[in-house]
Design a protein around this motif. Structure first.
Motif, PDB file in Angstrom:
ATOM      1  N   PRO A 131       0.814  -1.223   0.000  1.00  0.00           N
ATOM      2  CA  PRO A 131       0.000   0.000   0.000  1.00  0.00           C
ATOM      3  C   PRO A 131       0.848   1.274   0.000  1.00  0.00           C
ATOM      4  N   LEU A 132       2.078   1.180   0.430  1.00  0.00           N
ATOM      5  CA  LEU A 132       2.934   2.356   0.429  1.00  0.00           C
ATOM      6  C   LEU A 132       3.493   2.667  -0.948  1.00  0.00           C
ATOM      7  N   LEU A 133       3.359   1.750  -1.889  1.00  0.00           N
ATOM      8  CA  LEU A 133       3.830   1.996  -3.250  1.00  0.00           C
ATOM      9  C   LEU A 133       3.135   3.195  -3.876  1.00  0.00           C
ATOM     10  N   THR A 134       1.865   3.430  -3.513  1.00  0.00           N
ATOM     11  CA  THR A 134       1.159   4.582  -4.060  1.00  0.00           C
ATOM     12  C   THR A 134       1.813   5.884  -3.615  1.00  0.00           C
ATOM     13  N   ILE A 135       2.390   5.883  -2.430  1.00  0.00           N
ATOM     14  CA  ILE A 135       3.092   7.072  -1.944  1.00  0.00           C
ATOM     15  C   ILE A 135       4.473   7.152  -2.573  1.00  0.00           C
ATOM     16  N   ILE A 136       5.157   6.025  -2.660  1.00  0.00           N
ATOM     17  CA  ILE A 136       6.507   5.999  -3.206  1.00  0.00           C
ATOM     18  C   ILE A 136       6.521   6.472  -4.657  1.00  0.00           C
ATOM     19  N   PHE A 137       5.568   6.016  -5.449  1.00  0.00           N
ATOM     20  CA  PHE A 137       5.521   6.372  -6.863  1.00  0.00           C
ATOM     21  C   PHE A 137       4.655   7.589  -7.145  1.00  0.00           C
TER      22      PHE A 137
ATOM     23  N   TYR B 127      -1.385  10.650  -7.124  1.00  0.00           N
ATOM     24  CA  TYR B 127      -1.947  10.020  -5.927  1.00  0.00           C
ATOM     25  C   TYR B 127      -3.437  10.315  -5.908  1.00  0.00           C
ATOM     26  N   THR B 128      -4.251   9.312  -6.151  1.00  0.00           N
ATOM     27  CA  THR B 128      -5.685   9.530  -6.298  1.00  0.00           C
ATOM     28  C   THR B 128      -6.449   9.095  -5.062  1.00  0.00           C
ATOM     29  N   ILE B 129      -7.708   9.454  -5.054  1.00  0.00           N
ATOM     30  CA  ILE B 129      -8.582   9.073  -3.953  1.00  0.00           C
ATOM     31  C   ILE B 129      -8.730   7.552  -3.891  1.00  0.00           C
ATOM     32  N   LEU B 130      -8.657   6.881  -5.037  1.00  0.00           N
ATOM     33  CA  LEU B 130      -8.762   5.420  -5.049  1.00  0.00           C
ATOM     34  C   LEU B 130      -7.590   4.772  -4.328  1.00  0.00           C
ATOM     35  N   SER B 131      -6.403   5.341  -4.476  1.00  0.00           N
ATOM     36  CA  SER B 131      -5.255   4.767  -3.777  1.00  0.00           C
ATOM     37  C   SER B 131      -5.353   5.011  -2.273  1.00  0.00           C
TER      38      SER B 131
END
Length: 75
Positions: free
Chosen positions: A6-12, A18-22
């Motif tokens: 789940p932290l990949l959305t922050i890393i990338f 970075y969307t609301i879905l992530s």
């Protein structure tokens, strides 16, 4: 490793917006992770009884900072 997903959305986030879905996906992952831990605690309590209950009282359920610190000290 499970927490990295789940932290990949922050890393990338520099490459992919970075969307609301992530955000929702990360929240659902952490909620599921917490519920899984609670379920394991209940099973361990049934299996080990009073010994596990005493262990639960002494050790915090989630303490990533202390765990990371101990891992660094071991290396």
């Amino acid at each position: 490793m499970g927490l990295l997903i789940p932290l990949l959305t922050i890393i990338f986030s520099g490459l992919v917006p970075y969307t609301i879905l992530s955000i929702i996906g990360s929240a659902l992952f952490f909620t599921g992770f917490y519920l899984e831990i609670k379920g394991e605690d209940e099973l361990n309590l049934l299996k080990w009884g009073r010994e596990y209950q005493e262990y639960e009282e002494e050790v915090p359920m989630l303490n990533f900072i202390l765990g990371a610190w101990r891992q660094i000290k071991r290396q």
